[in-house]
Design a protein around this motif. Structure first.
Motif, short mmCIF file in Angstrom:
data_model
loop_
_atom_site.label_atom_id
_atom_site.label_comp_id
_atom_site.label_asym_id
_atom_site.label_seq_id
_atom_site.Cartn_x
_atom_site.Cartn_y
_atom_site.Cartn_z
N GLN A 13 -8.10 5.41 7.98
CA GLN A 13 -6.94 4.55 7.76
C GLN A 13 -6.69 4.43 6.27
O GLN A 13 -7.62 4.53 5.46
CB GLN A 13 -7.19 3.14 8.31
N TRP A 14 -5.44 4.19 5.92
CA TRP A 14 -5.09 3.94 4.53
C TRP A 14 -5.62 2.57 4.16
O TRP A 14 -5.53 1.62 4.93
CB TRP A 14 -3.58 4.00 4.33
N PRO A 35 1.92 5.57 3.24
CA PRO A 35 1.24 4.73 4.23
C PRO A 35 1.02 3.31 3.72
O PRO A 35 0.86 3.07 2.52
CB PRO A 35 -0.10 5.44 4.43
N ALA A 36 1.03 2.37 4.67
CA ALA A 36 0.70 0.98 4.38
C ALA A 36 -0.77 0.76 4.73
O ALA A 36 -1.35 1.52 5.51
CB ALA A 36 1.59 0.05 5.21
N ASP A 39 -2.59 1.81 8.12
CA ASP A 39 -1.98 2.94 8.82
C ASP A 39 -3.02 4.03 9.08
O ASP A 39 -3.84 4.33 8.21
CB ASP A 39 -0.84 3.54 8.00
#
Length: 149
Positions: A13-14, A35-36, A39
């Motif tokens: 994940q980011w 990406p947040a 994400d």
């Protein structure tokens, strides 16, 4: 010498540590979009930490058709300490374990240190191609040696 750990991220994940490692160019520069935090990320990712548990770098491997695009992103506070080279060697081991032929990278034309990164990749054994791609043959010697029991 600093001792590094190489840990696979089972569900990449980011996160803030990745954002730090990808600064100043950001993830978009490397084809990862915007990406947040939280994400999901595709491909295989590993986290490199120092002996204190601080995140020092990330490695990414995207394998397709017998080759793999690789990417190393080092947290600014750890740049220049050899962690990038160490991580690239771990990526080569991962590629060898998958019986891949080559690892490669394409440094974006708008990368803020394009020539420096290309020179670093050349020092890691990557050869430049006319296409702009830099490739390194995966060798059997890249396989991690596991001691016998």
């Amino acid at each position: 010498m600093t001792e590094w750990t190489w840990t696979a991220e089972p569900t990449p994940q980011w996160d803030a540590a990745k954002a730090d490692a990808f600064s100043p160019g950001g993830p978009g520069l490397h084809g990862l979009g915007a990406p947040a935090v939280g994400d999901a990320l595709g491909d295989a990712w590993w986290r490199v930490c120092d002996a204190d548990g601080s995140v020092a770098a990330f490695g990414r491997l995207d394998d397709t058709w017998g080759d793999a695009e690789v990417l190393v992103a080092v947290v600014p506070a750890f740049r220049g300490r050899g962690v990038g080279s160490w991580a690239m060697n771990r990526l080569a081991e991962e590629a060898a374990a998958r019986s891949l032929n080559y690892v490669y990278n394409v440094v974006p034309e708008n990368h803020p240190d394009r020539e420096g990164v290309q020179a670093w990749l050349a020092a890691q054994g990557f050869d430049a191609r006319d296409t702009g791609e830099l490739r390194r043959r995966v060798r059997v010697t890249d396989r991690a040696v596991t001691p016998s029991s």
